[in-house]
Design a protein around this motif. Structure first.
Motif, PDB file in Angstrom:
ATOM      1  N   TYR A  62       0.864  -1.192   0.000  1.00  0.00           N
ATOM      2  CA  TYR A  62       0.000   0.000   0.000  1.00  0.00           C
ATOM      3  C   TYR A  62       0.894   1.234   0.000  1.00  0.00           C
ATOM      4  O   TYR A  62       2.054   1.145   0.400  1.00  0.00           O
ATOM      5  N   PRO A  63       0.356   2.382  -0.407  1.00  0.00           N
ATOM      6  CA  PRO A  63       1.212   3.572  -0.484  1.00  0.00           C
ATOM      7  C   PRO A  63       1.650   4.068   0.888  1.00  0.00           C
ATOM      8  O   PRO A  63       0.807   4.365   1.730  1.00  0.00           O
ATOM      9  N   THR A 123      -5.665   1.189  -0.321  1.00  0.00           N
ATOM     10  CA  THR A 123      -6.170   1.010  -1.686  1.00  0.00           C
ATOM     11  C   THR A 123      -6.861  -0.351  -1.729  1.00  0.00           C
ATOM     12  O   THR A 123      -6.997  -1.004  -0.692  1.00  0.00           O
ATOM     13  N   LYS A 124      -7.266  -0.778  -2.924  1.00  0.00           N
ATOM     14  CA  LYS A 124      -7.878  -2.092  -3.159  1.00  0.00           C
ATOM     15  C   LYS A 124      -9.109  -2.317  -2.268  1.00  0.00           C
ATOM     16  O   LYS A 124      -9.397  -3.429  -1.843  1.00  0.00           O
ATOM     17  N   ASN A 169       7.443  -1.775  -0.251  1.00  0.00           N
ATOM     18  CA  ASN A 169       6.316  -2.030  -1.140  1.00  0.00           C
ATOM     19  C   ASN A 169       6.544  -3.353  -1.892  1.00  0.00           C
ATOM     20  O   ASN A 169       7.681  -3.753  -2.124  1.00  0.00           O
ATOM     21  N   ASP A 170       5.441  -3.996  -2.324  1.00  0.00           N
ATOM     22  CA  ASP A 170       5.603  -5.277  -3.031  1.00  0.00           C
ATOM     23  C   ASP A 170       6.312  -5.127  -4.381  1.00  0.00           C
ATOM     24  O   ASP A 170       6.995  -6.039  -4.838  1.00  0.00           O
ATOM     25  N   ASN A 175       0.930  -1.526  -9.696  1.00  0.00           N
ATOM     26  CA  ASN A 175       1.894  -0.491  -9.334  1.00  0.00           C
ATOM     27  C   ASN A 175       3.256  -0.853  -9.918  1.00  0.00           C
ATOM     28  O   ASN A 175       3.516  -2.020 -10.222  1.00  0.00           O
ATOM     29  N   GLU A 234       3.729   4.384  -7.139  1.00  0.00           N
ATOM     30  CA  GLU A 234       2.276   4.285  -6.924  1.00  0.00           C
ATOM     31  C   GLU A 234       1.559   4.616  -8.244  1.00  0.00           C
ATOM     32  O   GLU A 234       0.642   5.436  -8.304  1.00  0.00           O
ATOM     33  N   GLU A 259      -5.298   1.901 -11.690  1.00  0.00           N
ATOM     34  CA  GLU A 259      -5.572   0.603 -11.057  1.00  0.00           C
ATOM     35  C   GLU A 259      -7.010   0.162 -11.326  1.00  0.00           C
ATOM     36  O   GLU A 259      -7.282  -1.014 -11.587  1.00  0.00           O
TER      37      GLU A 259
HETATM   38  C1  BGC Z   1      -1.039  -0.260  -3.905  1.00  0.00           C
HETATM   39  C2  BGC Z   1       0.421  -0.400  -4.222  1.00  0.00           C
HETATM   40  C3  BGC Z   1       0.748  -1.852  -4.519  1.00  0.00           C
HETATM   41  C4  BGC Z   1      -0.162  -2.377  -5.611  1.00  0.00           C
HETATM   42  C5  BGC Z   1       0.094  -3.835  -5.931  1.00  0.00           C
HETATM   43  C6  BGC Z   1      -1.878  -0.878  -5.015  1.00  0.00           C
HETATM   44  O1  BGC Z   1      -3.236  -0.865  -4.659  1.00  0.00           O
HETATM   45  O2  BGC Z   1      -1.386   1.101  -3.759  1.00  0.00           O
HETATM   46  O3  BGC Z   1       1.214   0.066  -3.144  1.00  0.00           O
HETATM   47  O4  BGC Z   1       2.087  -1.938  -4.919  1.00  0.00           O
HETATM   48  O5  BGC Z   1      -1.509  -2.239  -5.219  1.00  0.00           O
HETATM   49  O6  BGC Z   1      -0.151  -4.654  -4.837  1.00  0.00           O
END
Ligand code: BGC
Length: 440
Positions: free
Chosen positions: A140-141, A156-157, A192-193, A219, A239, A268
């Motif tokens: 996540y950011p 997010t998500k 971050n991933d 991302n 991001e 996204e």
């Molecule tokens: C998040 C990113 C993340 C990406 C993939 C996005 O919703 O904001 O930080 O790298 O999802 O998981």
């Protein structure tokens, strides 16, 4: 029955991107990156990770937690140097229990519930009382001031767990570890991933300089040679899922309006696994209301938000049977007993257009990023990608490659797209190790 010609027109109008449009997106993406790096208003946050490339010689045993959108994984990783590693133990648990027994990502879950759950995974995997360095991949950011200080800007998500936004996730995990009698284990790094996926590739492959996730979320990160106010190259989490200089169609607008965070995560919402099922649903519902498919009227499931998932689109696109029997069975499970062959074909075609546009948009952002990091177009680049869309969606990886060729010509042959399978866990271990060795 379906009116295929009119449906094709509808899809063409809403989901087809011309090479000129894709080139314009690539160019404006690069401009947006520059604005973000300069601290000017930009939909790209360009977040510093305080991590640099590994040397490839990092060694030792590390604990890693990978907190994605669907599962939490805990891993014990052995790094052997020369790019070699082994995951000696790993366990994975869903964030929402299948029977609804718990839900750690709904609005009623608290930071303590969520991080307590993470700490319990560590307790289950950490043998004895050994004090292994711990890396946390947090997808996540986050705004970082150091590798181990990482403040969640916003979920997010569609995650809603309360009390985490605005807080340092490293401290939340530390406190949970203390509560779980694991005070000797301290998170050394939060990343971050995308950075994790890139580190995993860069551990064995010096040309790896871009990392991306095409899964539940989307991302991209990259190695910035001249990060603002930092003396040496650093991975920057763009991001890029939040990028918003894009041609939105009417379905993108409806989807955004019904989402948790209006106006955010626009790329996204057009491209990731969390949303492409919903895009298909909105198109199929509209097409049915116009009398183009599923006559005389939409089946009930098309009226229910989020009733179609990204995995459903993968299933539709993998149906190679002459009468689309896999889609017929899927429709039956959705309560549509006697589907017409044309309706099944229409669904498959919608899935194709939605996922093709997703891969093209992602590729256009890669092209924009590549012009920033290699304007002379001379070097070789490895783009490490993880995530279910890239790995499993039929045609997805091919469309990214094909779009890069359209946008970059011969230079595209110097770009290697590589699956960084499970990179988001192992990368956390490599990150913890680079902090000990100083990287390259
Ligand atoms: C998040 C990113 C993340 C990406 C993939 C996005 O919703 O904001 O930080 O790298 O999802 O998981």
């Amino acid at each position: 029955m379906a009116d295929i010609a009119d449906l094709q027109f509808l899809l063409q109008e809403n989901f087809c991107l011309t090479p000129d449009q894709l080139a314009a997106i690539a160019e404006s993406f690069e401009q947006e990156m520059l604005r973000g790096l300069a601290g000017q208003p930009s939909s790209l946050a360009m977040l510093p990770s305080f991590l640099t490339r590994p040397s490839g010689q990092e060694q030792g045993t590390f604990l890693a937690i990978d907190f994605g959108g669907t599962n939490v994984r805990a891993l014990l990783v052995e790094l052997f140097g020369r790019g070699r590693f082994e995951v000696s133990t790993q366990l994975s648990r869903p964030l929402v229990a299948p029977g609804g027994f718990y839900n750690l990502i709904g609005a009623r879950a608290t930071a303590e519930d969520l991080f307590g759950f993470l700490a319990r995974q560590v307790a289950d995997i950490a043998p004895g009382c050994r004090n292994y360095p711990l890396g946390l991949t947090f997808s996540y950011p986050c705004r970082q001031t150091a590798a181990d200080n990482s403040i969640l800007i916003s979920w997010t998500k569609e995650i809603q767990t309360s009390g985490v936004e605005g807080r340092d996730v490293g401290s939340l995990l530390s406190e949970a570890l203390i509560r779980a009698n694991l005070a000797h284990i301290r998170p050394a790094v939060v990343l971050n991933d995308t950075v994790s996926a890139l580190l995993t590739a860069a551990y064995r492959e010096p040309d790896a300089d871009i990392g991306s996730i095409c899964g539940t979320g989307h991302n991209t990160c990259y190695l910035e040679a001249n990060p603002p106010q930092e003396p040496r190259p650093m991975y920057i989490n763009m991001e890029s899922g939040n990028y918003d200089k894009l041609p939105f169609n009417r379905y993108d607008i409806v989807l955004d309006q019904a989402s948790d965070k209006l106006g955010a995560a626009r790329l996204e919402k057009m491209s990731s696994g969390r949303y492409i099922g919903e895009l298909l649903r909105l198109v199929a519902l509209d097409a049915s209301e116009r009398g183009l498919v599923f006559r005389p009227g939409p089946p009930e499931f098309l009226r229910q938000q989020d009733s179609v998932t990204g995995a459903d689109l993968a299933l539709m696109l993998s149906d190679k049977s002459p009468d689309l029997a896999v889609i017929r069975d899927w429709l039956e499970r959705k309560g549509v007993r006697a589907s017409g062959a044309e309706d099944r074909g229409a669904l498959r075609h919608i899935a194709f257009c939605v996922t093709r546009r997703s891969a093209q948009l992602v590729a256009a952002t890669f092209a924009g990023l590549l012009s920033h990091i290699d304007p002379a177009r001379v070097r070789r680049h490895v783009i490490a990608i993880d995530g279910s869309l890239y790995e499993k969606m039929p045609g997805y990886a091919g469309t990214i490659q094909e779009t890069l060729t359209v946008l970059l010509g011969d230079f595209a042959s110097r770009i290697s797209l590589q699956l960084s399978k499970d990179g988001s866990g192992v990368g956390a271990a490599i990150a913890a190790a680079t902090l000990q060795t100083g990287g390259r």
